[in-house]
Write a protein that holds these residues in place. Structure first.
Motif, short mmCIF file in Angstrom:
data_model
loop_
_atom_site.label_atom_id
_atom_site.label_comp_id
_atom_site.label_asym_id
_atom_site.label_seq_id
_atom_site.Cartn_x
_atom_site.Cartn_y
_atom_site.Cartn_z
N ALA A 62 0.84 -1.19 0.00
CA ALA A 62 0.00 0.00 0.00
C ALA A 62 0.87 1.24 0.00
O ALA A 62 1.95 1.28 0.60
N LYS A 63 0.37 2.26 -0.68
CA LYS A 63 1.06 3.55 -0.77
C LYS A 63 0.02 4.65 -0.70
O LYS A 63 -1.01 4.59 -1.37
N GLY A 64 0.31 5.65 0.13
CA GLY A 64 -0.59 6.79 0.26
C GLY A 64 -0.10 7.99 -0.51
O GLY A 64 1.09 8.08 -0.89
N ARG A 65 -1.02 8.92 -0.74
CA ARG A 65 -0.70 10.18 -1.42
C ARG A 65 -1.51 11.28 -0.74
O ARG A 65 -2.72 11.14 -0.55
N ILE A 66 -0.83 12.34 -0.36
CA ILE A 66 -1.52 13.46 0.28
C ILE A 66 -2.15 14.31 -0.82
O ILE A 66 -1.45 14.79 -1.72
N THR A 67 -3.47 14.47 -0.76
CA THR A 67 -4.16 15.27 -1.77
C THR A 67 -4.33 16.71 -1.31
O THR A 67 -4.46 17.61 -2.13
N LYS A 68 -4.35 16.93 0.02
CA LYS A 68 -4.41 18.28 0.57
C LYS A 68 -3.78 18.26 1.95
O LYS A 68 -4.13 17.43 2.79
N LEU A 69 -2.86 19.17 2.17
CA LEU A 69 -2.22 19.31 3.48
C LEU A 69 -2.38 20.74 3.94
O LEU A 69 -1.79 21.65 3.37
N GLY A 70 -3.24 20.90 4.94
CA GLY A 70 -3.47 22.24 5.48
C GLY A 70 -2.77 22.41 6.82
O GLY A 70 -1.94 21.59 7.23
N ARG A 71 -3.13 23.49 7.52
CA ARG A 71 -2.55 23.74 8.84
C ARG A 71 -3.09 22.76 9.87
O ARG A 71 -2.37 22.30 10.73
N ARG A 72 -4.39 22.42 9.78
CA ARG A 72 -5.01 21.61 10.81
C ARG A 72 -5.57 20.27 10.33
O ARG A 72 -5.95 19.43 11.12
N SER A 73 -5.63 20.07 9.02
CA SER A 73 -6.15 18.79 8.52
C SER A 73 -5.45 18.39 7.24
O SER A 73 -4.85 19.21 6.56
N ALA A 74 -5.58 17.09 6.95
CA ALA A 74 -4.99 16.54 5.73
C ALA A 74 -5.98 15.58 5.09
O ALA A 74 -6.74 14.90 5.79
N ASN A 75 -5.98 15.55 3.77
CA ASN A 75 -6.76 14.58 3.00
C ASN A 75 -5.77 13.68 2.29
O ASN A 75 -4.82 14.17 1.66
N ILE A 76 -6.01 12.38 2.38
CA ILE A 76 -5.07 11.39 1.86
C ILE A 76 -5.84 10.34 1.07
O ILE A 76 -6.92 9.93 1.47
N THR A 77 -5.26 9.90 -0.04
CA THR A 77 -5.79 8.74 -0.76
C THR A 77 -4.75 7.63 -0.67
O THR A 77 -3.55 7.89 -0.63
N VAL A 78 -5.22 6.40 -0.62
CA VAL A 78 -4.32 5.25 -0.46
C VAL A 78 -4.78 4.14 -1.40
O VAL A 78 -5.98 3.94 -1.58
N GLU A 79 -3.83 3.42 -1.96
CA GLU A 79 -4.13 2.25 -2.78
C GLU A 79 -3.37 1.04 -2.25
O GLU A 79 -2.21 1.16 -1.86
N ALA B 183 -8.63 3.80 -0.32
CA ALA B 183 -9.20 4.50 0.82
C ALA B 183 -9.02 5.99 0.64
O ALA B 183 -8.08 6.45 0.00
N VAL B 184 -9.94 6.73 1.24
CA VAL B 184 -9.84 8.18 1.35
C VAL B 184 -9.87 8.46 2.85
O VAL B 184 -10.75 7.96 3.56
N MET B 185 -8.89 9.24 3.32
CA MET B 185 -8.79 9.54 4.75
C MET B 185 -8.78 11.05 4.96
O MET B 185 -8.21 11.78 4.17
N ASN B 186 -9.41 11.48 6.04
CA ASN B 186 -9.34 12.85 6.51
C ASN B 186 -8.78 12.79 7.92
O ASN B 186 -9.31 12.06 8.76
N VAL B 187 -7.70 13.54 8.17
CA VAL B 187 -6.99 13.46 9.44
C VAL B 187 -6.84 14.85 10.03
O VAL B 187 -6.42 15.78 9.33
N LEU B 188 -7.18 14.98 11.30
CA LEU B 188 -6.95 16.22 12.04
C LEU B 188 -5.53 16.20 12.57
O LEU B 188 -5.06 15.18 13.09
N MET B 189 -4.85 17.31 12.43
CA MET B 189 -3.49 17.43 12.95
C MET B 189 -3.53 18.43 14.09
O MET B 189 -3.54 19.64 13.88
N ALA B 190 -3.60 17.91 15.32
CA ALA B 190 -3.67 18.76 16.51
C ALA B 190 -2.27 19.14 16.94
O ALA B 190 -1.30 18.45 16.61
N GLY B 191 -2.17 20.21 17.70
CA GLY B 191 -0.88 20.62 18.25
C GLY B 191 -0.26 19.52 19.07
O GLY B 191 -0.94 18.60 19.51
N PRO B 192 1.05 19.57 19.29
CA PRO B 192 1.75 18.50 20.00
C PRO B 192 1.20 18.22 21.39
O PRO B 192 1.37 17.14 21.90
N THR B 193 0.53 19.18 21.99
CA THR B 193 -0.01 18.96 23.34
C THR B 193 -1.45 18.49 23.30
O THR B 193 -2.06 18.27 24.33
N GLY B 194 -2.04 18.30 22.13
CA GLY B 194 -3.39 17.78 22.04
C GLY B 194 -4.27 18.75 21.39
O GLY B 194 -5.31 18.66 21.00
#
Length: 137
Positions: free
Chosen positions: A96-113, A126-137
């Motif tokens: 499997a290999k992923g590809r970031i389709t959008k990388l913002g300040r607080r979230s990322a959209n990723i596609t994977v095959e 797969a299509v994933m949406n991920v929240l990127m919180a600060g290091p402290t949560g």
């Protein structure tokens, strides 16, 4: 290229399935999981959950690699993941290999095959949406 240590990149769940870092391609990690009884669903086929776990792990791996390249620290929290099963995974190694389709300040959209013998014939995506919180949560 900023390599991510395999032990940090993979969760205990991923390691329990036997998922490993197979190789790097243009700075992107390619993950693999050999066929074994731990990932078997019906005889000689991957369990859908194991395939989904491989896809999710590859998505997080590509995001971690890119964040490391940018020297960004973030806690990754799933927003959602949608898996499409396209063909049965048979009794051989899956990749499997992923590809970031959008990388913002607080979230990322990723596609994977995920594929087995031929990358041009994926067994699942797969299509994933991920929240990127600060290091402290």
């Amino acid at each position: 290229m900023a390599d991510i240590p395999e032990i940090e990149a993979l969760t205990p769940y991923a390691r329990s399935l036997g998922i490993t870092l197979d190789s790097w391609e243009d700075g992107t990690p390619i993950l693999s999981v050999p066929f074994d009884e731990i990932v078997e669903g019906r005889p000689d086929h991957y369990h859908g959950g194991a395939t989904g776990g491989l896809l999710e792990t590859a998505g997080y791996a590509v995001l971690r690699a890119e964040l490391a390249r940018q020297d960004r620290a973030a806690m990754l929290k799933p927003i959602n993941i949608t898996v499409q099963y396209l063909a049965a995974g048979k009794s051989r190694t899956s990749y499997a290999k992923g590809r970031i389709t959008k990388l913002g300040r607080r979230s990322a959209n990723i596609t994977v095959e995920a594929w087995q013998d031929e990358r041009s014939r994926p067994i699942a995506t797969a299509v994933m949406n991920v929240l990127m919180a600060g290091p402290t949560g």
